[in-house]
Scaffold this active site. Structure first.
Site, PDB file in Angstrom:
ATOM      1  N   ASP A 146       0.847  -1.346  -0.135  1.00 13.73           N
ATOM      2  CA  ASP A 146       0.018  -0.025   0.104  1.00 13.73           C
ATOM      3  C   ASP A 146       0.954   1.321   0.072  1.00 13.73           C
ATOM      4  O   ASP A 146       0.485   2.204   0.420  1.00 13.73           O
ATOM      5  CB  ASP A 146      -0.943  -0.062   1.162  1.00 13.73           C
ATOM      6  N   CYS A 204       7.522  -1.482 -17.152  1.00 14.99           N
ATOM      7  CA  CYS A 204       7.549  -1.715 -15.771  1.00 14.99           C
ATOM      8  C   CYS A 204       6.619  -0.636 -14.949  1.00 14.99           C
ATOM      9  O   CYS A 204       5.991   0.065 -15.682  1.00 14.99           O
ATOM     10  CB  CYS A 204       8.972  -1.831 -15.163  1.00 14.99           C
ATOM     11  N   CYS A 242       7.524   2.829 -15.395  1.00 11.00           N
ATOM     12  CA  CYS A 242       6.997   3.362 -16.753  1.00 11.00           C
ATOM     13  C   CYS A 242       5.562   3.858 -16.574  1.00 11.00           C
ATOM     14  O   CYS A 242       5.109   4.815 -16.962  1.00 11.00           O
ATOM     15  CB  CYS A 242       7.091   2.152 -17.832  1.00 11.00           C
ATOM     16  N   CYS A 280      -4.187   6.128   1.060  1.00 18.22           N
ATOM     17  CA  CYS A 280      -5.396   5.065   1.181  1.00 18.22           C
ATOM     18  C   CYS A 280      -5.762   5.424   2.796  1.00 18.22           C
ATOM     19  O   CYS A 280      -6.932   5.344   2.861  1.00 18.22           O
ATOM     20  CB  CYS A 280      -4.807   3.681   1.118  1.00 18.22           C
ATOM     21  N   CYS A 294      12.914   5.399 -18.824  1.00 18.09           N
ATOM     22  CA  CYS A 294      12.560   4.539 -17.627  1.00 18.09           C
ATOM     23  C   CYS A 294      14.071   4.429 -16.655  1.00 18.09           C
ATOM     24  O   CYS A 294      14.734   4.065 -17.187  1.00 18.09           O
ATOM     25  CB  CYS A 294      11.852   3.469 -17.849  1.00 18.09           C
ATOM     26  N   CYS A 318      13.900   0.157 -16.363  1.00 21.65           N
ATOM     27  CA  CYS A 318      13.935  -0.969 -17.432  1.00 21.65           C
ATOM     28  C   CYS A 318      14.406  -0.439 -18.589  1.00 21.65           C
ATOM     29  O   CYS A 318      14.458  -1.188 -19.682  1.00 21.65           O
ATOM     30  CB  CYS A 318      12.680  -1.358 -17.562  1.00 21.65           C
TER      31      CYS A 318
END
Length: 173
Positions: A53, A96, A99, A111, A168, A171
């Protein structure tokens, strides 16, 4: 469940999994993961199911999965919206998590501050489990390169393509 109050999430999950299927082996780890823990765990992992989270945790899992070429299935929910995406780092063309979300950090979209409509966790978790089980069974994952969004308020699904970001930090070639 009410009976799980006071249990750690790790212990609660292990008990529930054993109740569902005693043949499944669960190795729980009730500690905050770090680079060393992730590095040591990855050789034994067929697929990572991201149920974290925080963006820092998601980014750490993403980096570890990319480094070790382990597929990653990520799901999240906030408010009335849930999302799902998969990344298969065995395929060099797979984007990924970074990205998709390059600039987000833990101070955004909290949250605990925004809340979540709890049935969305079941929707997102079921879809996540479906994708992870397909990968574990050697079937082709259907969510790689896609972001699936569910609007729980309107009960609608939307799907977006995710492309690999040539800049990125994780990746890029």
């Amino acid at each position: 469940t009410q009976s799980a109050l006071g249990e750690t999430k790790v212990d609660s999950a292990a008990i529930r999994i054993a109740d569902l299927n005693a043949l499944v082996s669960v190795r729980g780890c009730a500690q905050r993961f770090d680079e060393t823990l992730l590095r040591d765990a990855m050789p034994d992992v067929a697929v990572v199911v991201d149920c974290t989270d925080s963006f820092s945790s998601r980014n750490a899992l993403n980096h570890a999965c990319f480094t070790h070429k382990v597929p990653l299935v990520s799901a999240a929910a906030i408010g009335f919206e849930a999302q799902l995406c998969s990344f298969d780092f065995r395929d060099p063309s797979s984007p990924c998590y970074r990205c998709l979300y390059d600039e987000l950090d833990d101070s955004q979209l909290s949250c605990s501050e925004s809340g979540v409509f709890s049935p969305l966790l079941g929707v997102a978790g079921s879809m996540q489990a479906l994708e992870a089980l397909k990968i574990a069974a050697g079937l082709e994952p259907s969510m790689v390169g896609r972001l699936l969004l569910f609007d729980g308020f309107k009960a609608t699904w939307r799907s977006f393509n995710i492309t690999k970001d040539s800049d990125c930090s994780v990746c890029a070639d």
